[in-house]
Design an enzyme around this catalytic site. Structure first.
Site, short mmCIF file in Angstrom:
data_model
loop_
_atom_site.label_atom_id
_atom_site.label_comp_id
_atom_site.label_asym_id
_atom_site.label_seq_id
_atom_site.Cartn_x
_atom_site.Cartn_y
_atom_site.Cartn_z
N GLY A 265 66.92 -9.27 6.55
CA GLY A 265 67.03 -10.33 7.43
C GLY A 265 67.23 -10.00 8.77
N ASN A 266 67.79 -11.09 9.65
CA ASN A 266 68.10 -10.82 10.84
C ASN A 266 69.23 -11.81 11.24
OD1 ASN A 266 66.75 -13.15 12.40
ND2 ASN A 266 65.04 -12.03 11.58
#
Ligand code: C5P
Length: 400
Positions: free
Chosen positions: A210-211
Site C-alpha cells: 500500500g502507500n
C-alpha cells in the site's frame, strides 16, 4: 450573501464565549437569523440575556421548559437551519460531538442537523495538542464538518500557543465564502469522476502493498465539485473518510485493477475526471491463497506493472472531456510533472512536492503548482486541502 440565512449558534463553555456577542451582531447585521443554543456551562461565560437581546430570540438550553413542559425540539432546530456553528467548541463538546454523547440540547441538535456544521475550537494549547482532541477533530472532519482553525497567540491562561478561537470576522468570512461557492453552482449539470486514496495490492490473505495516501485531497475535491453542482462519482481506495454529500456516488475499490475497471467503465459518461488516487504502480504477480510462512532466507515478491488509469483514460478522452492528473514528486518535480502531463494526455497536472512542509500525504494542508497543456504554470501558497480543492476546481471550470 448571508441575507435571510438561518443559523444555529451552539455556544459551549469556554472563555471565548464572549466573542459570540460580536459574532451574533455581525450575523444579524448581514440579515441572518440566529437561534442560540447554550450549554449550561456557557451561561457562566456569557449571559442568556445578552445573547437573547442580540439574537432577538429566546436562547435554548434545556430539552424542555421545567415551568410549563414546552419541548425544545432539537429535530426542528436541526432542520430549520441553513448552517450550524459551534463556537466556541470546547474539547468536551467536540468529544461529545465526535462520539454521539447526546446529554445536552446542543449535541442532540448537532446530531439531528442535516445542514453543514462549522466548528470553531478553543482551548489551552496543551489541551488542543492532546491526541484525544486531535483525534476528535479528525473524526469531525471525517463527518464533513468544517473546522475553523484556532489562531495562535496569548491564551486566557497566560500561556502562548495555538488555541485562540477564530475572530468573529473570520468566522463570518468563512460562512460567506461557503455560501458564495454553494450559490455559484458553476458545475451544475456536469458529471465528474474522481479517484481518491491508496490502493492495496494483495500479497496473501493478510498482507498487501500500500502507500501513505489518506484520501483527504480526493475527498476534498469531490466535496468541492459536489457543492458547486456537479454529480460526482468518487472511486475510492481504502480510506477512513466518510462522505454524506447527496451529489457524491462513492464506489469502493481495493486494488489498482478494481480502480481501473470502475473508472474506465464510467469515463465515457463523464465531462471530466480528476485522477487524485495514489495508485500502486506494481502488483504481485502471484497472490497467495494462504498466509505465506516465514522462513529464514530472503524473500522476493515478483511484481508486474498495473494499468496506468490516467494514461488509459487519456487515450480514450474525447475533445470535450477534461482529464486532470496529480504528480507527487521527491526530485526533479517540475520536469517529471511536465513529462507525465504529456505521456498521460492530461489537460493539466497538479504538482505537489513532498519537500514542501505541510504538503502531500495525510496532512490537512497542501501546496500545489498547476501546469497546463500549454505549459502555463501557476504556483499557489500553502492552504487547507478544502481551499486547494477550490483552486483546482476553478482551473477545471476554466477548461470545461
Ligand atoms: O506516474 P505517476 O504514478 O506518478 O502518475 C500520477 C498520476 O497518475 C496521478 O494522477 C495518479 O492518480 C495517476 N495514476 C493512475 N494509475 C496508475 C498510476 C498513476 O491513474 N496506475
Amino acid at each position: 450573501m448571508l441575507q435571510g440565512k438561518k443559523f444555529i449558534l451552539g455556544i459551549s463553555g469556554g472563555i471565548a464565549a464572549y466573542k459570540c456577542a460580536q459574532l451574533t451582531r455581525l450575523l444579524v447585521k448581514e440579515g441572518a437569523e440566529v437561534q442560540v443554543i447554550m450549554t449550561k456551562l456557557a451561561k457562566q461565560f456569557i449571559t442568556p440575556l445578552t445573547m437573547a437581546t442580540l439574537s432577538k430570540r429566546p436562547i435554548l438550553v434545556e430539552f424542555f421548559d421545567p415551568e410549563n413542559g414546552a419541548w425544545n425540539s432539537h429535530v426542528d432546530s436541526g432542520l430549520w437551519a441553513d448552517a450550524m456553528i459551534v463556537a466556541p467548541a470546547t474539547a468536551n463538546t467536540m468529544g461529545k460531538m465526535a462520539n454521539g454523547v447526546a446529554d445536552n440540547l446542543l449535541i442532540t441538535t448537532y446530531l439531528s442537523a442535516r445542514c453543514p456544521v462549522f466548528v470553531a475550537p478553543t482551548m489551552d494549547l496543551d489541551m488542543y495538542q492532546h491526541p484525544s482532541t486531535q483525534r476528535n477533530m479528525s473524526t469531525l472532519r471525517s463527518y464533513g464538518n468544517h473546522l475553523i482553525e484556532p489562531n495562535a497567540g496569548e491564551l486566557a491562561s497566560g500561556l502562548v500557543g495555538k488555541g485562540r478561537m477564530a475572530e468573529p470576522e473570520e468566522i463570518v468570512a468563512e460562512l460567506k465564502d461557503f455560501f458564495a461557492k454553494k450559490e455559484k453552482q458553476d458545475l451544475s449539470g456536469k458529471k465528474v469522476l474522481v479517484t481518491a486514496g491508496p490502493t492495496h495490492e494483495k500479497i496473501d490473505p493478510v498482507r498487501f502493498i500500500g502507500n501513505y495516501s489518506s484520501g483527504k485531497m480526493g475527498y476534498a475535491l469531490a466535496e468541492e465539485l459536489a457543492d458547486r453542482g456537479a454529480k460526482v462519482t468518487l472511486v475510492s481506495g481504502p480510506t477512513q473518510i466518510s462522505t454524506l454529500n447527496p451529489n457524491i456516488e462513492r464506489i469502493n475499490v481495493v486494488s489498482a485493477e478494481e480502480m481501473y475497471e470502475a473508472s474506465s467503465s464510467r469515463f465515457e459518461q463523464m465531462d471530466a475526471a480528476i485522477m487524485c488516487a495514489a495508485v500502486a504502480d506494481y502488483t504481485p504477480v502471484h497472490k497467495a491463497d494462504e498466509k505465506m510462512k516465514r522462513n529464514d532466507n530472503e524473500l522476493s515478491v515478483e511484481l508486474k506493472a498495473t494499468t496506468d488509469i490516467a494514461a488509459a483514460l487519456g487515450e480514450k478522452k474525447s475533445d470535450k472531456q477534461v482529464l486532470v492528473g496529480f504528480a507527487l514528486e521527491t526530485q526533479d518535480a517540475m520536469s517529471n510533472a511536465q513529462k507525465k502531463l504529456i505521456k498521460k494526455n492530461l489537460d493539466f497536472i497538479v504538482l505537489n512536492s513532498l519537500k514542501d512542509k505541510g504538503a502531500g500525504f495525510n496532512s490537512y494542508t497542501n501546496k500545489i503548482t498547476i501546469i497546463d497543456k500549454h505549459n502555463k504554470i501557476k504556483e499557489f501558497s500553502l492552504k487547507s486541502k478544502a481551499d486547494v480543492a477550490s483552486d483546482i476546481v476553478d482551473e477545471l471550470v476554466g477548461c470545461l
